[in-house]
Design an enzyme around this catalytic site. Structure first.
Site, PDB file in Angstrom:
ATOM      1  N   GLY A  20       0.816  -1.215   0.000  1.00 14.20           N
ATOM      2  CA  GLY A  20       0.000   0.000   0.000  1.00 14.20           C
ATOM      3  C   GLY A  20       0.847   1.261   0.000  1.00 14.20           C
ATOM      4  O   GLY A  20       2.082   1.202  -0.099  1.00 14.20           O
ATOM      5  N   ASP A  41       0.201  -8.956   1.682  1.00 10.64           N
ATOM      6  CA  ASP A  41      -0.795  -8.038   1.127  1.00 10.64           C
ATOM      7  C   ASP A  41      -1.802  -8.850   0.331  1.00 10.64           C
ATOM      8  O   ASP A  41      -1.402  -9.796  -0.361  1.00 10.64           O
ATOM      9  CB  ASP A  41      -0.111  -6.997   0.215  1.00 10.64           C
ATOM     10  CG  ASP A  41      -0.895  -5.706   0.111  1.00 10.64           C
ATOM     11  OD1 ASP A  41      -0.370  -4.647   0.517  1.00 10.64           O
ATOM     12  OD2 ASP A  41      -2.059  -5.740  -0.360  1.00 10.64           O
ATOM     13  N   SER A 135      -4.591   6.580  13.604  1.00  4.03           N
ATOM     14  CA  SER A 135      -4.897   7.790  12.846  1.00  4.03           C
ATOM     15  C   SER A 135      -5.287   8.915  13.793  1.00  4.03           C
ATOM     16  O   SER A 135      -5.896   8.678  14.842  1.00  4.03           O
ATOM     17  CB  SER A 135      -6.058   7.496  11.897  1.00  4.03           C
ATOM     18  OG  SER A 135      -6.589   8.691  11.383  1.00  4.03           O
ATOM     19  N   THR A 137      -7.604  10.617  13.350  1.00  9.36           N
ATOM     20  CA  THR A 137      -9.074  10.618  13.350  1.00  9.36           C
ATOM     21  C   THR A 137      -9.606  10.274  14.747  1.00  9.36           C
ATOM     22  O   THR A 137     -10.720  10.662  15.090  1.00  9.36           O
ATOM     23  CB  THR A 137      -9.613   9.658  12.258  1.00  9.36           C
ATOM     24  OG1 THR A 137     -10.983   9.931  12.050  1.00  9.36           O
ATOM     25  CG2 THR A 137      -9.473   8.198  12.622  1.00  9.36           C
ATOM     26  N   TYR A 160     -14.852   3.623  10.134  1.00  4.83           N
ATOM     27  CA  TYR A 160     -13.396   3.551   9.979  1.00  4.83           C
ATOM     28  C   TYR A 160     -12.713   4.063  11.253  1.00  4.83           C
ATOM     29  O   TYR A 160     -11.817   3.412  11.815  1.00  4.83           O
ATOM     30  CB  TYR A 160     -12.965   4.391   8.761  1.00  4.83           C
ATOM     31  CG  TYR A 160     -11.498   4.749   8.771  1.00  4.83           C
ATOM     32  CD1 TYR A 160     -10.542   3.793   8.466  1.00  4.83           C
ATOM     33  CD2 TYR A 160     -11.074   6.036   9.123  1.00  4.83           C
ATOM     34  CE1 TYR A 160      -9.187   4.112   8.514  1.00  4.83           C
ATOM     35  CE2 TYR A 160      -9.738   6.356   9.166  1.00  4.83           C
ATOM     36  CZ  TYR A 160      -8.802   5.390   8.861  1.00  4.83           C
ATOM     37  OH  TYR A 160      -7.476   5.717   8.920  1.00  4.83           O
ATOM     38  N   LYS A 164     -10.207   2.090  14.219  1.00  3.86           N
ATOM     39  CA  LYS A 164      -8.870   2.506  14.692  1.00  3.86           C
ATOM     40  C   LYS A 164      -8.872   2.591  16.215  1.00  3.86           C
ATOM     41  O   LYS A 164      -7.943   2.158  16.886  1.00  3.86           O
ATOM     42  CB  LYS A 164      -8.459   3.848  14.074  1.00  3.86           C
ATOM     43  CG  LYS A 164      -8.131   3.756  12.601  1.00  3.86           C
ATOM     44  CD  LYS A 164      -6.888   2.892  12.351  1.00  3.86           C
ATOM     45  CE  LYS A 164      -6.671   2.567  10.908  1.00  3.86           C
ATOM     46  NZ  LYS A 164      -5.674   1.522  10.658  1.00  3.86           N
ATOM     47  N   LEU A 211      -7.447  14.860  -0.451  1.00  2.00           N
ATOM     48  CA  LEU A 211      -7.146  16.105  -1.162  1.00  2.00           C
ATOM     49  C   LEU A 211      -6.037  15.964  -2.210  1.00  2.00           C
ATOM     50  O   LEU A 211      -6.217  16.366  -3.361  1.00  2.00           O
ATOM     51  CB  LEU A 211      -6.764  17.193  -0.142  1.00  2.00           C
ATOM     52  CG  LEU A 211      -6.438  18.555  -0.752  1.00  2.00           C
ATOM     53  CD1 LEU A 211      -7.656  19.158  -1.442  1.00  2.00           C
ATOM     54  CD2 LEU A 211      -5.905  19.518   0.316  1.00  2.00           C
ATOM     55  N   ARG A 242      -4.998  21.070   8.050  1.00  2.00           N
ATOM     56  CA  ARG A 242      -4.517  19.720   8.365  1.00  2.00           C
ATOM     57  C   ARG A 242      -2.998  19.757   8.498  1.00  2.00           C
ATOM     58  O   ARG A 242      -2.345  20.713   8.086  1.00  2.00           O
ATOM     59  CB  ARG A 242      -4.869  18.734   7.229  1.00  2.00           C
ATOM     60  CG  ARG A 242      -6.344  18.544   6.977  1.00  2.00           C
ATOM     61  CD  ARG A 242      -7.013  17.755   8.078  1.00  2.00           C
ATOM     62  NE  ARG A 242      -8.411  17.469   7.758  1.00  2.00           N
ATOM     63  CZ  ARG A 242      -9.434  18.281   8.031  1.00  2.00           C
ATOM     64  NH1 ARG A 242      -9.216  19.453   8.619  1.00  2.00           N
ATOM     65  NH2 ARG A 242     -10.669  17.948   7.715  1.00  2.00           N
TER      66      ARG A 242
END
Ligand code: UD1
Length: 349
Positions: A20, A41, A135, A137, A160, A164, A211, A242
């Protein structure tokens, strides 16, 4: 698929999700630092060509097993055949916020199931050290900035985000039970950029949601103007802020985490680190940086706010710098330059 040959160097590191975006850049850093990475993977959200790109950058093939990390038996077979595994970096997870709301079971199964299988097999084989991809988040919209690791976690805004948070809790509980693991939880801010060789980079399957991949496609003429999601936020230029970090800097934090865990006498151990630059960049500033780096201009349109977006977040990196001795060294502009080089190589893909 396997190529388990090669020297052990400083240790053999299993890297789930190693094909990834962040995983592949971490493979390069591992090889450059004398580790022997082994990729696991399932290529559900990555391209097999990445493994060739890695071989070209590293100057030799990198071991790769095509399995789903949630398949415990398959994982066990990798641990049996790859040679002793000295540590694990666990990237493999589903990561699209919107999709997680549509397919919660898939996200809980992949993200929680993958971690639990991994911990089970690591326990059986006596593999102690684990770096986990978390994350920022988990903080939601913090009340004060920059966010430190002590900032309370918020109620998850998406499935999601919930995965986490739960994975962090699983790891904390496993360590608290006395299982002989050493774990670093890395809370990533916004990874962007690509390897300067342009042999690996971010390859969103389907329509990108983040983005920078959207900027790249807009600059490449694959899509129209950029939609800025609101310019009426309470920030200096009205657009969201961010903490964008070059993926190579982020990769280095994983390798440094492995080294740090190996240096610790204490087991079990769990430690959380923010991994960002400590600097906030607005959407407008990110676009400006891209234009400077690429020499292209980007058509911008202001659209409505995106549901679920937070106004601003950036990291305090004091702890990661003090404890791990790690610091981001690349600028947003450098990251944009490398990302653009990668997009130019992809062409209209
Ligand atoms: C998103 C996820 C977050 C995840 C992270 C991974 C949401 C709500 N959050 O975060 O959980 O960990 O990606 O990288 O999806 N923007 C535009 N126009 C666009 C696209 C984005 O203005 O076409 C703005 C967004 O409003 C935001 C910034 O660009 O302010 C960055 O967006 P994005 O790349 O999606 O990342 P996050 O929102 O930080």
């Amino acid at each position: 698929m396997s190529d388990a040959e090669g020297t052990e160097g400083r240790g053999r590191i299993l890297v789930t999700g190693g094909a990834g975006f962040i995983g592949s850049h971490t493979i390069v850093d591992l090889v450059e630092n004398g580790f022997e990475p082994v990729i696991v993977d399932d290529f559900s959200n990555s391209d097999r060509g990445v493994v060739e790109g890695l071989a070209a950058i590293c100057g030799r093939p990198v071991s790769c097993y095509e399995i789903d990390c949630g398949d415990e038996d398959a994982l066990r077979r990798v641990f049996e055949s790859a040679g002793p595994i000295d540590g694990v970096i666990h990237f493999a997870a589903s990561k699209a916020v919107g999709e997680s709301q549509q397919k919660p079971l898939l996200y809980y199964r992949n993200n929680l199931g993958g971690l639990m299988s991994l911990l089970q097999v690591m326990g059986e084989f006596g593999t102690r050290d684990l770096v986990f991809s978390s994350s920022c988040t988990v903080y939601g919209q913090p009340e004060s900035l920059p966010v430190t690791e002590e900032t309370p976690r918020a109620e998850p805004a998406s499935v999601y985000g919930a995965t986490k948070r739960i994975c962090e809790d699983i790891l904390t509980d496993v360590v608290a039970s006395g299982a002989p693991h050493r774990v670093t939880l890395l809370r990533y801010f916004n990874p962007i950029g690509a390897h300067p060789s342009a042999l690996i980079g971010e390859l969103p399957l389907g329509d990108p949601q983040n983005l920078v991949p959207i900027i790249l496609q807009s600059a490449a003429g694959i899509r129209g103007p950029i939609q800025i999601f609101g310019d009426d936020w309470a920030t200096p230029d009205g657009t969201c802020i961010r903490d964008y970090i070059h993926v190579l800097d982020l990769a280095a934090a994983h390798v440094r985490s492995l080294d740090w865990m190996a240096e610790q006498d204490e087991t079990p151990l769990v430690e959380v680190f923010n991994v960002g630059t400590g600097r906030g960049t607005s959407v407008q500033e990110a676009l400006d940086a891209f234009e400077r780096a690429s020499g292209r201009s980007i058509a911008r349109e202001v659209g409505p706010r995106r549901p679920g977006d937070i106004e601003q977040i950036f990291a305090s990196c004091d702890k990661v710098e003090r404890v791990l001795g790690w610091k981001a060294v690349r600028t947003v502009e450098e990251a944009m330059r490398d990302a653009w080089r990668w997009q130019e190589r992809l062409g209209s893909r």
